[in-house]
Structure formats: structure tokens, C-alpha cells
Design a protein around this motif. Sequence first.
Motif, mmCIF file in Angstrom:
data_model
loop_
_atom_site.group_PDB
_atom_site.id
_atom_site.type_symbol
_atom_site.label_atom_id
_atom_site.label_comp_id
_atom_site.label_asym_id
_atom_site.label_seq_id
_atom_site.Cartn_x
_atom_site.Cartn_y
_atom_site.Cartn_z
ATOM 1 N N ALA A 1 42.343 28.814 43.100
ATOM 2 C CA ALA A 1 41.927 29.877 42.046
ATOM 3 C C ALA A 1 42.471 29.524 40.660
ATOM 4 O O ALA A 1 41.716 29.749 39.605
ATOM 5 N N PHE B 1 47.324 35.763 40.247
ATOM 6 C CA PHE B 1 46.847 36.198 41.456
ATOM 7 C C PHE B 1 47.002 37.697 41.832
ATOM 8 O O PHE B 1 46.204 38.574 42.158
ATOM 9 N N GLU C 1 44.086 44.828 40.614
ATOM 10 C CA GLU C 1 42.534 45.150 40.226
ATOM 11 C C GLU C 1 41.778 45.364 41.366
ATOM 12 O O GLU C 1 40.872 46.357 41.450
ATOM 13 N N GLU C 2 41.749 44.300 42.182
ATOM 14 C CA GLU C 2 40.810 44.445 43.364
ATOM 15 C C GLU C 2 40.852 45.858 44.103
ATOM 16 O O GLU C 2 39.934 46.182 44.698
ATOM 17 N N ILE D 1 34.753 41.811 44.884
ATOM 18 C CA ILE D 1 36.036 41.594 44.577
ATOM 19 C C ILE D 1 35.744 40.318 43.289
ATOM 20 O O ILE D 1 36.804 40.395 42.478
ATOM 21 N N TRP E 1 38.088 40.773 40.078
ATOM 22 C CA TRP E 1 38.866 39.646 39.497
ATOM 23 C C TRP E 1 38.544 39.331 38.019
ATOM 24 O O TRP E 1 39.252 39.182 37.380
ATOM 25 N N ASN E 2 37.291 39.140 37.887
ATOM 26 C CA ASN E 2 36.735 38.900 36.606
ATOM 27 C C ASN E 2 37.180 39.912 35.555
ATOM 28 O O ASN E 2 37.562 39.623 34.310
ATOM 29 N N THR F 1 34.396 32.807 45.028
ATOM 30 C CA THR F 1 35.051 34.000 45.584
ATOM 31 C C THR F 1 34.777 34.030 46.919
ATOM 32 O O THR F 1 35.827 34.309 47.814
ATOM 33 N N ALA G 1 45.204 40.002 39.862
ATOM 34 C CA ALA G 1 43.621 40.147 40.446
ATOM 35 C C ALA G 1 43.604 40.960 41.671
ATOM 36 O O ALA G 1 42.816 41.884 41.679
#
Length: 216
Positions: free
Chosen positions: A62, A75, A81-82, A25, A29-30, A47, A78
Amino acid sequence: MEKLVNKNGIIFDLDGTLWDAIQQIMDAWNLAMKKNSLHYVFSYEKTKSYMGLTPEETVPLAFEDVNFETGLRYFKLALKEEIQYLKDNPGVMYPKEKEVLKILKEKYPLFIVSNSDKGYIENYLNSLNMNEYFIDHICAGDTNKAKWENILIIKEKYKLNKIIYVGDTLKDFSETKKAGQIFIHASYGFGKIDEKIYKISSLDELPQLVEEIFKI
């Protein structure tokens, strides 16, 4: 819908209970922040602190330097992508997980209820070949409801008499209490609970404890 023989069921949390996906995760996120030219960098510990929280709880933590609406937009980037990242980079199961679930499945219907987004539970089930162990699952992304409400949705849908919820955080405990159900603390996970409650330090302790609880 599958007809259940045993009307006592077990519901599992996912993060910190059935798998550890913090590293994955964090990486996702990065990557999302980098792709969108945003300055945020998420550490492992940061995280980890978001595990089990709802979007409304996570966003201010966050993305604390922007308003909620902007933070929510970040968010969602993120999360998108997660979900994609975890398809090919799944979290790690806990020791003896499949063996324990196989034992439990022979006696009880098993479910997953998580505060995750749509697609997250499916990543666990599909990437680690876990579909055979669970009757159903539901998440906050499916219903926009709190965990305690989703626990009761499962209870009503399958006409269960008793439910044990297995989770690792204090929030899992409080949500299970709100739903009026039995809680087992997976103390090997991410959260600490000081109250005197049922707990396991590893998954292989679960079948015996479940038997004892359902006999009460």
C-alpha cells in the motif's frame, strides 16, 4: 464461557466470506489519506488485493514508496478511519446469510477468525445485528498472531474435536492447513484456489456440505 453441546465447530473468515466491505474500506482509506494530507489514492481493485493480508504484508504493497516504519504509521491512520467509518457504513452481507447461519447455529458453535484489526469484527456483528449467531471471535489485532494460531486458540479454548474453517482466499486455505483443520472455499468471495478442495459457490450450499464432512 458458554458450554458447548456439539464439539464440532465452524469458524468463518469475514471479508469475502461473511460480508463485502471493499467499497467502504476504500472510501475510509481515501478519507484518511485526505485528512492527513497524504498523496495516496486507493482504487477498488487495489483495496481488494489487500483482503485477508496481515499488516506486515499490506504495508509494503500500500505504501511502497516509503520505509516500513513510515508505511506502518500511514496504515494505522487508515485502519483507525476504517474502524470508525464502518460503524455507520457497514459492508454488505451475502445472500441468505442470516438464514444459513440460523440453520448452522442450531447444530454447531460458530466463530469468526480474521486477520483484521481490533473493532473490525465488532463492526460486522454490531452494525448488522449478527451477535446472536456467533459464540466467539478473535482477530490478529487481538493477539498479534497468525490466523492458523488463532484458529487453534479457538479450538483449545472450546475443546473442539473437529473444525471446519470457511474462507475465500488461498491464504485462508494455507493457514487452515497449518492449523491441521478442514477447509471449505467460499468461491463467491475474493480469492481463487486451483487445488481440488471442498468449496461452495453460495452460502446456502454450506449446511449440507458441513453435514457430509462431519460424518466422515
